[in-house]
Write an enzyme that holds these catalytic residues in place. Sequence first.
Site, short mmCIF file in Angstrom:
data_model
loop_
_atom_site.label_atom_id
_atom_site.label_comp_id
_atom_site.label_asym_id
_atom_site.label_seq_id
_atom_site.Cartn_x
_atom_site.Cartn_y
_atom_site.Cartn_z
N ARG A 65 -10.10 13.51 46.72
CA ARG A 65 -10.50 12.63 47.82
C ARG A 65 -10.32 13.35 49.16
O ARG A 65 -9.56 14.32 49.26
CB ARG A 65 -9.66 11.35 47.82
CG ARG A 65 -9.71 10.57 46.53
CD ARG A 65 -8.70 9.42 46.58
NE ARG A 65 -8.74 8.58 45.38
CZ ARG A 65 -7.97 8.76 44.31
NH1 ARG A 65 -7.08 9.77 44.29
NH2 ARG A 65 -8.05 7.96 43.26
N LYS A 85 -3.27 8.63 45.67
CA LYS A 85 -2.92 7.28 46.11
C LYS A 85 -1.54 6.92 45.60
O LYS A 85 -1.14 7.31 44.51
CB LYS A 85 -3.95 6.27 45.57
CG LYS A 85 -5.31 6.36 46.28
CD LYS A 85 -6.24 5.27 45.80
CE LYS A 85 -7.53 5.27 46.60
NZ LYS A 85 -8.46 4.20 46.15
N HIS A 145 -17.07 11.57 49.58
CA HIS A 145 -16.99 10.85 48.30
C HIS A 145 -18.20 11.13 47.43
O HIS A 145 -18.11 11.05 46.20
CB HIS A 145 -16.83 9.35 48.55
CG HIS A 145 -15.76 8.73 47.70
ND1 HIS A 145 -14.42 9.05 47.83
CD2 HIS A 145 -15.83 7.84 46.68
CE1 HIS A 145 -13.71 8.36 46.94
NE2 HIS A 145 -14.55 7.63 46.23
N ARG A 161 -17.21 13.94 45.38
CA ARG A 161 -16.29 13.49 44.31
C ARG A 161 -17.10 12.89 43.16
O ARG A 161 -16.85 13.19 41.99
CB ARG A 161 -15.31 12.47 44.89
CG ARG A 161 -14.32 11.88 43.88
CD ARG A 161 -13.27 11.08 44.68
NE ARG A 161 -12.50 10.17 43.86
CZ ARG A 161 -11.40 10.50 43.17
NH1 ARG A 161 -11.00 11.77 43.18
NH2 ARG A 161 -10.73 9.61 42.48
N HIS A 191 -7.57 8.57 38.60
CA HIS A 191 -7.79 7.14 38.41
C HIS A 191 -6.66 6.54 37.59
O HIS A 191 -6.17 7.15 36.65
CB HIS A 191 -9.12 6.90 37.68
CG HIS A 191 -10.33 7.11 38.52
ND1 HIS A 191 -11.58 7.33 37.98
CD2 HIS A 191 -10.50 7.14 39.87
CE1 HIS A 191 -12.46 7.49 38.95
NE2 HIS A 191 -11.83 7.38 40.10
N TYR A 222 -19.14 6.36 35.76
CA TYR A 222 -19.90 7.61 35.74
C TYR A 222 -20.68 7.77 34.44
O TYR A 222 -21.70 8.46 34.42
CB TYR A 222 -18.96 8.80 35.95
CG TYR A 222 -18.31 8.76 37.31
CD1 TYR A 222 -19.06 8.99 38.46
CD2 TYR A 222 -16.96 8.46 37.45
CE1 TYR A 222 -18.47 8.92 39.71
CE2 TYR A 222 -16.36 8.40 38.70
CZ TYR A 222 -17.14 8.63 39.83
OH TYR A 222 -16.55 8.56 41.07
#
Length: 294
Positions: A147, A171, A240, A243, A266, A275
């Site tokens: 990211r 994150k 993004h 990404r 994730h 995806y």
Amino acid sequence: MIDVRSFLDYLAADKGCPQTTVRTYRESLENLERYFRLLDDRLAWGNLDADVVRRWMAERMKSGRSPRTVKRDMSAVRSFYRYLLRMQLVEKDPTQSIGNPKAAKTLPTFLKEQEINRLFDEIVYPEGFEGLRDRTILLTFCHTGIRRAELLGLTPDKVHLATGELKVFGKRSKERIVPFGGELLQALAEYVAARRDIMGGDGGPLFVNEDGRPVNEAKVAAIVRKYLSMVTIRKKKSPHVLRHTFATLMLNHGADLEAVKELLGHESLATTEIYTHTTFATLKKEYEHAHPRA
């Protein structure tokens, strides 16, 4: 006294949330506070009820906000009330009975493989430090899928050239190791050496301007937009997108879904599964275009 700023300070200092998240939460909370104070000046965070919050959500939707944006707004409000309850500043959470608006599932925007090839094989980057830095930033996104906030958080000591690995803080300050290949390895080796000449050492953020100041979010976005405009006509030209491109390319070339989930950082496999829909949608379009009886 209930103060939104103390919550935002807590997110940044104690939880390690990126500034983008802190800024988004501030905007959502300030918007709700303006709304309920205009509605009734006796309302405050401590006596807000679910009906007021629902009316605010409806107003946000009516003003053109997408369900995804309103869902993000509600994440900010829910986090704020969890904090207030923990600090014993309120007795109840008015968001407990409120669901999120249903967001239409949209497929991610990504570059085609030939566009990626043009980006790195045909584009002529400016000579000197900034051209080297820009190409290295783009390669980092495309080779690792990290990211923008994660890229900005990189420091030279997180780049392990001997093993071809990046140590990334994602994150919620979760650390993961992301491998990379020879093309990025060569670019990073050249860039780190050039950066060392400018900075006089390896301290500070990895990506900097020629004057030694760190690049910021807006600069990274501008770099990506500039070079993607040279290879694609797609409207979205953000970090993004790269990404999404990384994930799609990995799956198209046979990567395991669980492996891609780990590389992207994730928490849920369901997030990564979008995806697979993207790759199938592309496959279906190619079939319909090429098959004579489709």
